[in-house]
Design an enzyme around this catalytic site. Structure first.
Site, PDB file in Angstrom:
ATOM      1  N   LYS A 218       2.832   3.476  14.617  1.00 46.06           N
ATOM      2  CA  LYS A 218       3.725   2.317  14.503  1.00 46.06           C
ATOM      3  C   LYS A 218       4.686   2.198  15.687  1.00 46.06           C
ATOM      4  O   LYS A 218       5.063   1.091  16.067  1.00 46.06           O
ATOM      5  CB  LYS A 218       4.501   2.376  13.182  1.00 46.06           C
ATOM      6  CG  LYS A 218       3.623   2.496  11.948  1.00 46.06           C
ATOM      7  CD  LYS A 218       2.594   1.383  11.838  1.00 46.06           C
ATOM      8  CE  LYS A 218       1.356   1.865  11.096  1.00 46.06           C
ATOM      9  NZ  LYS A 218       0.212   0.958  11.141  1.00 46.06           N
TER      10      LYS A 218
ATOM     11  N   GLU B 284      14.558   0.644  12.002  1.00 50.82           N
ATOM     12  CA  GLU B 284      14.572  -0.829  12.087  1.00 50.82           C
ATOM     13  C   GLU B 284      15.713  -1.375  11.249  1.00 50.82           C
ATOM     14  O   GLU B 284      16.058  -0.811  10.212  1.00 50.82           O
ATOM     15  CB  GLU B 284      13.268  -1.427  11.516  1.00 50.82           C
ATOM     16  CG  GLU B 284      12.096  -1.354  12.446  1.00 50.82           C
ATOM     17  CD  GLU B 284      10.847  -1.994  11.843  1.00 50.82           C
ATOM     18  OE1 GLU B 284      10.954  -2.695  10.815  1.00 50.82           O
ATOM     19  OE2 GLU B 284       9.771  -1.763  12.409  1.00 50.82           O
TER      20      GLU B 284
ATOM     21  N   HIS C 243       3.651  -2.144  -2.884  1.00 49.31           N
ATOM     22  CA  HIS C 243       2.804  -2.290  -1.704  1.00 49.31           C
ATOM     23  C   HIS C 243       1.346  -2.551  -2.027  1.00 49.31           C
ATOM     24  O   HIS C 243       0.480  -2.412  -1.188  1.00 49.31           O
ATOM     25  CB  HIS C 243       2.968  -1.097  -0.766  1.00 49.31           C
ATOM     26  CG  HIS C 243       4.420  -0.840  -0.441  1.00 49.31           C
ATOM     27  ND1 HIS C 243       5.175  -1.733   0.284  1.00 49.31           N
ATOM     28  CD2 HIS C 243       5.253   0.154  -0.792  1.00 49.31           C
ATOM     29  CE1 HIS C 243       6.412  -1.287   0.370  1.00 49.31           C
ATOM     30  NE2 HIS C 243       6.496  -0.147  -0.271  1.00 49.31           N
TER      31      HIS C 243
ATOM     32  N   ARG D 221      -9.162  -4.018  10.573  1.00 46.81           N
ATOM     33  CA  ARG D 221     -10.321  -4.030   9.679  1.00 46.81           C
ATOM     34  C   ARG D 221     -10.447  -5.417   9.049  1.00 46.81           C
ATOM     35  O   ARG D 221      -9.555  -6.244   9.196  1.00 46.81           O
ATOM     36  CB  ARG D 221     -10.092  -3.018   8.552  1.00 46.81           C
ATOM     37  CG  ARG D 221      -8.817  -3.346   7.765  1.00 46.81           C
ATOM     38  CD  ARG D 221      -8.662  -2.625   6.456  1.00 46.81           C
ATOM     39  NE  ARG D 221      -7.589  -3.191   5.663  1.00 46.81           N
ATOM     40  CZ  ARG D 221      -6.314  -2.839   5.717  1.00 46.81           C
ATOM     41  NH1 ARG D 221      -5.924  -1.895   6.569  1.00 46.81           N
ATOM     42  NH2 ARG D 221      -5.407  -3.429   4.967  1.00 46.81           N
TER      43      ARG D 221
END
Ligand code: MV4
Length: 506
Positions: free
Chosen positions: A116, A200, A235, A292
């Site tokens: 990330k 963040e 999630h 993907r």
């Protein structure tokens, strides 16, 4: 073109890829674990190879066995689907070494987007907006404090190797910094074997909107519009739609351009998704790239008219993209409901089991991508996704009405529990109907008590009604979704259903 492709997956996505192979005149090779001997994807494939015991770690995650299966069956390419090894750079490398084409991007692109911090740096350099935060990994509490000073609270600590919601820690007060740092590091080490983290600014109640991108090996990179994916729980996405009710045409065009820039920056090939967080002021920020095909790709197929899985195979075979940016437009509205064997009344816990009856919705504008069949089962070894129910309408209002109608037609019975009643509730929620959704919608609006009744036949009155219906050989129908014995807005009480069949008897 390839003559034979191996599908390194199971369930509905394996069946989806087999369908694309059929239409292209390609033979499909299934692989299967001991638990999947009689699974749908095995029945649908041209050839099937056993690859080990039921646990995924001993079968669907075994790179060596899958590559071996491809070589033994003469498969020229491998489609990884989603999940399992789909974003495993080592798998892509192993395929290349074995002389088998990996249907997806390069191992380098998978790796760069899997990290990330690396991805953020790459995106920032390419002019893609990223959430305000630290430009690199952080090493100490002191560094965290410095960024908190600069950005203000709250902030999120994120594991560099994380993604999809794993390895995140929220800091709302300065006193929470030491504990948050300790925990994000230890969690990241335990989960990913990599303790690196970054920071963040925390966006409150963002929307999750993603853009489908596609690239060929000739330098053509296009986007196919967005998907709104804010309806999720822990999630796990539950409903997706395209277009997003939140985007203006200008935002859509800007996000599309940015997504294409992001894909080009990693030298992307094939189908990919750029995930954005969008705040209430309509600022959008790069979150992650999924390298993907995704679960929710059919909503994009329904509004653009393109077959993304066929396009993946064509691009992997070295053909140019079968569409240019000018050919792509979004027509109408598509919605997907993920039908899971899980219990919304019990924290959405997996509730797999046998399927004794299955009658999927049909009719205008309906698509059902299913991984199981009546007489089969949803295995407790894997993700409990039963199927994806999709509808298309000329506009959102028609799509909503069509999805409500399709959900009410859905019949499934057996020892499993499904989330059908949850979807029936959601599709009638005023905020959902108004498109007023964000990633915290379900946390705010959903309580188990909102569903009509529990899915257990524990009420003697209802039990009697179901038995009465069973007597008239309408058991599965009387149970409506086949699982709940409860009331539904379409069918009324089970007493009424039983009575109805009584009246219909000659
Ligand atoms: C965030 C965020 C708010 N602010 N980052 C969750 C999944 C992971 N990939 C990133 N996630 C989030 N990152 C900042 N700076 C909120 C989330 C988030 C979320 C994002 C998308 C969909 C659902 C979500 C649910 C909770 C938190």
């Amino acid at each position: 073109m390839f003559k034979r492709i191996l599908i390194a997956n199971r369930g509905e996505i394996a069946v989806r890829v087999i369908r694309a192979c059929r239409e292209l005149g390609i033979e499909a090779v299934a692989v299967y674990s001991e638990a999947d001997r009689s699974a749908l994807h095995v029945r649908e494939a041209d050839l099937a190879v056993p690859i080990g015991p039921a646990p995924a770690a001993e079968s669907y995650l075994r790179i060596d066995r899958i590559i071996d299966a491809a070589k033994r069956t003469g498969a020229e390419a491998i489609h990884p689907g989603y999940g399992f090894l789909a974003e495993n750079a080592e798998f892509a490398r192993a395929a290349a070494r074995a002389g088998v084409k990996f249907i997806g991007p390069s191992p380098e692109a998978i790796e760069k987007m899997g990290d990330k911090v690396e991805a953020r740096k790459l995106m920032q350099a390419a002019g893609v907006p990223v959430t305000p935060g630290s430009p690199d990994t952080l090493e100490s509490e002191e560094e965290v404090r410095a960024y908190v000073k600069k950005l203000g609270l709250p902030v999120l600590l994120k594991a560099a190797a994380g993604g999809g919601g794993k390895g995140m820690r929220l800091i709302e007060q300065e006193k929470d910094i030491p504990e948050a740092v300790r925990r994000v590091v230890s969690e990241a080490k335990a989960s990913f074997g990599d303790g690196r983290f970054y920071l963040e600014k925390f966006l409150r109640r963002p929307r999750h909107i993603e853009v489908q991108v596609f690239a060929d090996t000739f330098g053509n990179t296009v986007h196919l519009g967005e998907r709104e994916c804010s309806i999720q729980r822990r999630h796990q996405k539950l409903v997706e739609e395209s277009p997003s009710p939140f985007l203006t045409p200008e935002m859509r065009e800007r996000m599309g351009e940015v997504a294409v820039r992001a894909a080009k920056a990693v030298g992307y090939v094939g189908a990919g998704t750029i995930e954005f967080l969008v705040d209430a002021e309509r600022n959008f920020y790069f979150m992650e790239m999924n390298t993907r095909i995704q679960v929710e790709h059919p909503v994009t197929e329904m509004v653009t008219g393109f077959d993304l899985v066929k396009a993946q195979i064509e691009v992997a075979a070295g053909r140019p993209l079968p569409f240019t940016q000018r050919d792509i437009s979004q027509r109408g509205w598509a919605i997907e409901c993920r039908i899971y064997a899980e219990d919304p009344a019990n924290g959405f816990a997996a509730a797999p089991g046998q399927i004794s009856w299955l009658k999927a919705p049909e009719g205008p504008g309906v698509r059902h991508d299913c991984g199981v069949y009546a007489g089969g089962e949803v295995s407790n070894y894997y993700d409990p996704l039963i199927s994806k129910l999709l509808v298309w309408g000329r506009d959102r209002s028609e799509a909503l009405a069509r999805m409500r109608r399709a959900l009410d037609e859905f019949e499934i019975a057996g020892t499993l529990t499904t989330n059908l009643d949850f979807h029936r509730w959601l599709l009638r929620h005023p905020r959902f109907i108004a498109g007023d959704i964000d990633t915290h919608f379900l946390d705010q609006e959903y309580r188990p008590s909102v569903l009509a009744s529990s899915s257990k036949l524990d009420d003697p009155v209802e039990l009697a009604a179901v038995l009465a219906a069973a007597w008239s050989s309408e058991y599965a129908v009387a149970r409506h979704d086949g699982v709940g014995g409860g009331k539904t807005d379409r069918a009324g009480s089970m007493w009424k259903m039983a009575g109805r069949f009584e009246l219909m008897r000659p």
